[in-house]
Design a protein around this motif. Structure first.
Motif, PDB file in Angstrom:
ATOM      1  N   THR A  35       0.776  -1.015  -0.044  1.00  0.00           N
ATOM      2  CA  THR A  35       0.045  -0.029  -0.047  1.00  0.00           C
ATOM      3  C   THR A  35       1.181   1.246  -0.119  1.00  0.00           C
ATOM      4  OG1 THR A  35       0.079   0.228   2.342  1.00  0.00           O
ATOM      5  CG2 THR A  35      -1.737  -1.285   1.548  1.00  0.00           C
ATOM      6  N   ALA A  36       0.232   2.378   0.061  1.00  0.00           N
ATOM      7  CA  ALA A  36       1.080   3.596   0.043  1.00  0.00           C
ATOM      8  C   ALA A  36       1.524   3.503   1.492  1.00  0.00           C
ATOM      9  CB  ALA A  36       0.291   5.022  -0.107  1.00  0.00           C
ATOM     10  N   PRO A  37       2.764   4.028   1.705  1.00  0.00           N
ATOM     11  CA  PRO A  37       3.195   4.081   3.211  1.00  0.00           C
ATOM     12  C   PRO A  37       2.343   4.965   4.168  1.00  0.00           C
ATOM     13  CG  PRO A  37       4.955   4.504   1.693  1.00  0.00           C
ATOM     14  CD  PRO A  37       3.874   4.314   0.933  1.00  0.00           C
ATOM     15  N   TRP A  38       1.967   4.414   5.306  1.00  0.00           N
ATOM     16  CA  TRP A  38       1.009   5.311   6.176  1.00  0.00           C
ATOM     17  C   TRP A  38       1.331   5.275   7.667  1.00  0.00           C
ATOM     18  CZ3 TRP A  38      -2.163   2.736  10.045  1.00  0.00           C
ATOM     19  CH2 TRP A  38      -1.831   1.410   9.976  1.00  0.00           C
ATOM     20  N   LYS A  78       6.865  16.853  11.618  1.00  0.00           N
ATOM     21  CA  LYS A  78       8.238  17.061  11.232  1.00  0.00           C
ATOM     22  C   LYS A  78       8.672  15.618  10.628  1.00  0.00           C
ATOM     23  CE  LYS A  78      12.081  19.219  13.108  1.00  0.00           C
ATOM     24  NZ  LYS A  78      13.095  19.097  13.836  1.00  0.00           N
ATOM     25  N   LYS A  79       8.411  14.562  11.376  1.00  0.00           N
ATOM     26  CA  LYS A  79       8.917  13.236  11.226  1.00  0.00           C
ATOM     27  C   LYS A  79       8.228  12.776   9.736  1.00  0.00           C
ATOM     28  CE  LYS A  79       8.658   8.745  12.678  1.00  0.00           C
ATOM     29  NZ  LYS A  79       7.640   7.963  13.680  1.00  0.00           N
ATOM     30  N   ILE A  80       6.908  13.239   9.671  1.00  0.00           N
ATOM     31  CA  ILE A  80       6.209  12.734   8.506  1.00  0.00           C
ATOM     32  C   ILE A  80       6.613  13.140   7.223  1.00  0.00           C
ATOM     33  CG2 ILE A  80       4.013  12.997   7.173  1.00  0.00           C
ATOM     34  CD1 ILE A  80       2.395  12.485  10.068  1.00  0.00           C
ATOM     35  N   PHE A  81       6.984  14.534   7.209  1.00  0.00           N
ATOM     36  CA  PHE A  81       7.476  15.139   5.766  1.00  0.00           C
ATOM     37  C   PHE A  81       8.811  14.882   5.653  1.00  0.00           C
ATOM     38  CE2 PHE A  81       3.624  17.833   6.271  1.00  0.00           C
ATOM     39  CZ  PHE A  81       3.215  17.806   4.958  1.00  0.00           C
ATOM     40  N   THR A  82       9.615  14.143   6.627  1.00  0.00           N
ATOM     41  CA  THR A  82      10.969  13.656   6.419  1.00  0.00           C
ATOM     42  C   THR A  82      10.865  12.279   5.775  1.00  0.00           C
ATOM     43  OG1 THR A  82      11.482  14.793   8.614  1.00  0.00           O
ATOM     44  CG2 THR A  82      13.096  13.271   7.471  1.00  0.00           C
ATOM     45  N   ILE A  83      10.021  11.469   6.462  1.00  0.00           N
ATOM     46  CA  ILE A  83      10.093   9.997   5.883  1.00  0.00           C
ATOM     47  C   ILE A  83       9.353   9.960   4.605  1.00  0.00           C
ATOM     48  CG2 ILE A  83      10.618   8.757   7.895  1.00  0.00           C
ATOM     49  CD1 ILE A  83       7.622   8.130   8.382  1.00  0.00           C
ATOM     50  N   ASN A  91       8.657  12.456   2.706  1.00  0.00           N
ATOM     51  CA  ASN A  91       9.311  13.105   1.709  1.00  0.00           C
ATOM     52  C   ASN A  91       8.668  13.685   0.370  1.00  0.00           C
ATOM     53  OD1 ASN A  91      11.382  13.145  -0.688  1.00  0.00           O
ATOM     54  ND2 ASN A  91      11.547  11.031  -0.237  1.00  0.00           N
ATOM     55  N   GLN A  92       7.313  13.731   0.280  1.00  0.00           N
ATOM     56  CA  GLN A  92       6.704  14.562  -0.654  1.00  0.00           C
ATOM     57  C   GLN A  92       5.189  14.669  -0.293  1.00  0.00           C
ATOM     58  OE1 GLN A  92       5.785  12.116  -4.365  1.00  0.00           O
ATOM     59  NE2 GLN A  92       6.622  10.469  -3.254  1.00  0.00           N
ATOM     60  N   PHE A  93       4.231  15.027  -1.198  1.00  0.00           N
ATOM     61  CA  PHE A  93       3.000  15.392  -0.617  1.00  0.00           C
ATOM     62  C   PHE A  93       2.255  14.292   0.241  1.00  0.00           C
ATOM     63  CE2 PHE A  93      -0.273  13.306  -3.445  1.00  0.00           C
ATOM     64  CZ  PHE A  93       0.606  12.747  -4.457  1.00  0.00           C
ATOM     65  N   VAL A  94       1.687  14.420   1.080  1.00  0.00           N
ATOM     66  CA  VAL A  94       0.830  13.267   1.903  1.00  0.00           C
ATOM     67  C   VAL A  94      -0.579  13.796   1.754  1.00  0.00           C
ATOM     68  CG1 VAL A  94       2.743  13.124   3.536  1.00  0.00           C
ATOM     69  CG2 VAL A  94       0.825  14.806   3.875  1.00  0.00           C
ATOM     70  N   ILE A  95      -1.415  12.594   2.129  1.00  0.00           N
ATOM     71  CA  ILE A  95      -2.826  12.649   2.191  1.00  0.00           C
ATOM     72  C   ILE A  95      -3.212  12.184   3.514  1.00  0.00           C
ATOM     73  CG2 ILE A  95      -5.002  12.002   1.228  1.00  0.00           C
ATOM     74  CD1 ILE A  95      -3.704  11.933  -1.391  1.00  0.00           C
ATOM     75  N   VAL A  96      -4.213  13.210   4.174  1.00  0.00           N
ATOM     76  CA  VAL A  96      -4.620  12.844   5.434  1.00  0.00           C
ATOM     77  C   VAL A  96      -6.148  12.189   4.895  1.00  0.00           C
ATOM     78  CG1 VAL A  96      -5.645  13.815   7.698  1.00  0.00           C
ATOM     79  CG2 VAL A  96      -3.401  14.794   6.819  1.00  0.00           C
ATOM     80  N   GLU A 123      -0.938   9.282   4.745  1.00  0.00           N
ATOM     81  CA  GLU A 123      -0.249   8.351   3.640  1.00  0.00           C
ATOM     82  C   GLU A 123       0.542   9.368   2.966  1.00  0.00           C
ATOM     83  OE1 GLU A 123      -4.273   5.812   2.291  1.00  0.00           O
ATOM     84  OE2 GLU A 123      -3.216   6.850   0.758  1.00  0.00           O
ATOM     85  N   GLN A 124       1.318   8.500   2.527  1.00  0.00           N
ATOM     86  CA  GLN A 124       2.159   9.250   1.210  1.00  0.00           C
ATOM     87  C   GLN A 124       1.481   9.277  -0.006  1.00  0.00           C
ATOM     88  OE1 GLN A 124       6.586   7.874   0.926  1.00  0.00           O
ATOM     89  NE2 GLN A 124       6.207   7.855  -1.189  1.00  0.00           N
ATOM     90  N   GLY A 125       1.811  10.592  -0.456  1.00  0.00           N
ATOM     91  CA  GLY A 125       1.001  10.777  -1.849  1.00  0.00           C
ATOM     92  C   GLY A 125       1.897   9.755  -2.794  1.00  0.00           C
TER      93      GLY A 125
END
Ligand code: ATP
Ligand code: MG
Length: 360
Positions: free
Chosen positions: A94-97, A107-112, A114-119, A153-155
């Motif tokens: 799946t997309a990493p989540w 902070k951690k989320i945008f590092t791991i 590392n691009q757009f995310v979806i809540v 989720e990672q975009g």
């Protein structure tokens, strides 16, 4: 044959009822506001067109019936987090989540990621409602009540979105339709194209994945698996334990529609593999008033839901099927001027999909 009660009375319930009619099976779609005493639930097989419902006298009573098919799996599949855990446990990509508990995690989320995310809210979302696409810094605009009730989720920069619709009987027989390619805009499905036998490898991969899920849940009936194609990977986006918008083309493009297939599976009727010989296109009619000029095109099958018109609401769909892909594409070109401008992009997308088999 036993009658069928469907929890929910939207377009999916309506189309299940229509499929039942030709088989001589009474199907009763039930609104959440229906009175219990008006429903023949005691002598019926019970199914649903929704996966999440409020606790009421009606739903509590239905959920107690042994004849409510798949009754015990909705608590898992209606919750995006439990769905993801199920997929993780089965080793399906799946997309990493992550579970989104508080704002400190960003902070951690945008590092791991590392691009757009979806809540995404864990429960209750549909057609892009209850989800937010974010780049770093945009998280401050989110409502505060999502924390503890959402996943993030990672975009995925996918090359395509596809769905697989399959059915399982209580004799453990599994059948599938060909993969459908889907185009979404603003979280809403706009158009689907199905080309039988497009990719044997991908089809097999998807069938193996959905089989694992249905077997694990001991699922009966039609289930839909939405996926992203990311390089050579097939990532599962979400599962729908029901008939699905991306399967509406089967009403005119397959020997057995997804609605009939679901009824057959839950009623223990024969479940042969649906035969699909021709490419199909399904166009969702979203907020667009009915136009009988569409019927001037011979390939068009109009399915109108008789719902009150509202902006952004699915009011019907158009199906087109033809063995001759050129004829299908030229029908789409003729249809374009009969639809508002915003459909042009979807129509061009479908023509391009169809052109991928023109030379073959
Ligand atoms: P449905 O109407 O199918 O129930 P939904 O609102 O429940 O949809 P999703 O299917 O999760 O929600 O998302 C809607 C669309 O948003 C997807 O079809 C896809 O186009 C896009 N999307 C969702 N998750 C991602 C992701 N991780 N990366 C990129 N795009 C995504
Ligand atoms: Mg979806």
């Amino acid at each position: 044959m036993k009658p069928v009660c469907v929890l929910g009375n939207g377009q999916l319930g309506r189309m299940l009822r229509q499929a039942g009619e030709s088989l001589g099976i009474k199907v009763y779609p039930i609104g959440l506001d229906a009175k219990l005493e008006t429903i023949p639930y005691q002598e019926s097989i019970i199914t649903t067109e929704i996966e999440c419902w409020p606790e009421t006298i009606l739903t509590r009573k239905l959920a107690k019936q042994e004849t409510f098919i798949n009754r015990d799996i909705f608590s898992c599949l209606a919750d995006r987090m439990k769905q993801k855990e199920l997929l993780d446990n089965l080793g399906l990509p799946t997309a990493p989540w992550l579970f989104l508990e508080n704002t400190e995690q960003y902070k951690k989320i945008f590092t791991i990621f590392n691009q757009f995310v979806i809540v995404k809210r864990r429960t209750g979302g549909y057609d892009g409602h209850g989800q937010w696409r974010l780049n770093q810094g945009e998280q401050y605009h989110l409502p505060l009540d999502i924390y503890g009730k959402s996943i993030i989720e990672q975009g995925i920069n996918f090359s395509a979105e596809v769905s697989l619709i399959g059915a399982r009987s209580n004799k453990e027989r599994l059948v599938f339709y060909p993969l459908t390619s889907n185009l979404h805009k603003e979280g809403i499905l706009r158009i689907s194209v199905t080309i039988p036998q497009l990719s044997k490898k991908l089809q097999q991969k998807a069938e193996t994945m959905l089989s694992m899920i249905m077997k694990k849940l001991n699922y009966i009936g039609v289930m839909t698996m939405e996926c992203f194609i990311d390089g050579n990977n097939l990532l599962v986006n979400e599962l729908a334990p029901r008939v699905h918008n991306s399967g509406h083309w089967t009403q005119n493009g397959a020997s057995i529609s997804q609605f009939e297939l679901h009824l057959r599976a839950i009623l223990n009727l024969p479940l042969p593999k649906p035969v699909v010989n021709s490419p199909s296109v399904m166009i969702n009619l979203i907020g667009t008033p009915i136009n009988y000029a569409w019927l001037s095109l011979p390939l068009i099958h109009l399915h109108w839901y008789e719902k009150e018109a509202r902006v952004g609401r699915k009011l019907g769909h158009l199906n087109m099927t033809d063995l001759n892909t050129k004829r299908l594409s030229s029908a789409l070109i003729k249809l374009a001027p009969l639809l508002p401008n915003e459909y042009q992009h979807s129509i061009n997308w479908a023509i391009q999909k169809l052109s991928s088999i023109l030379g073959s």
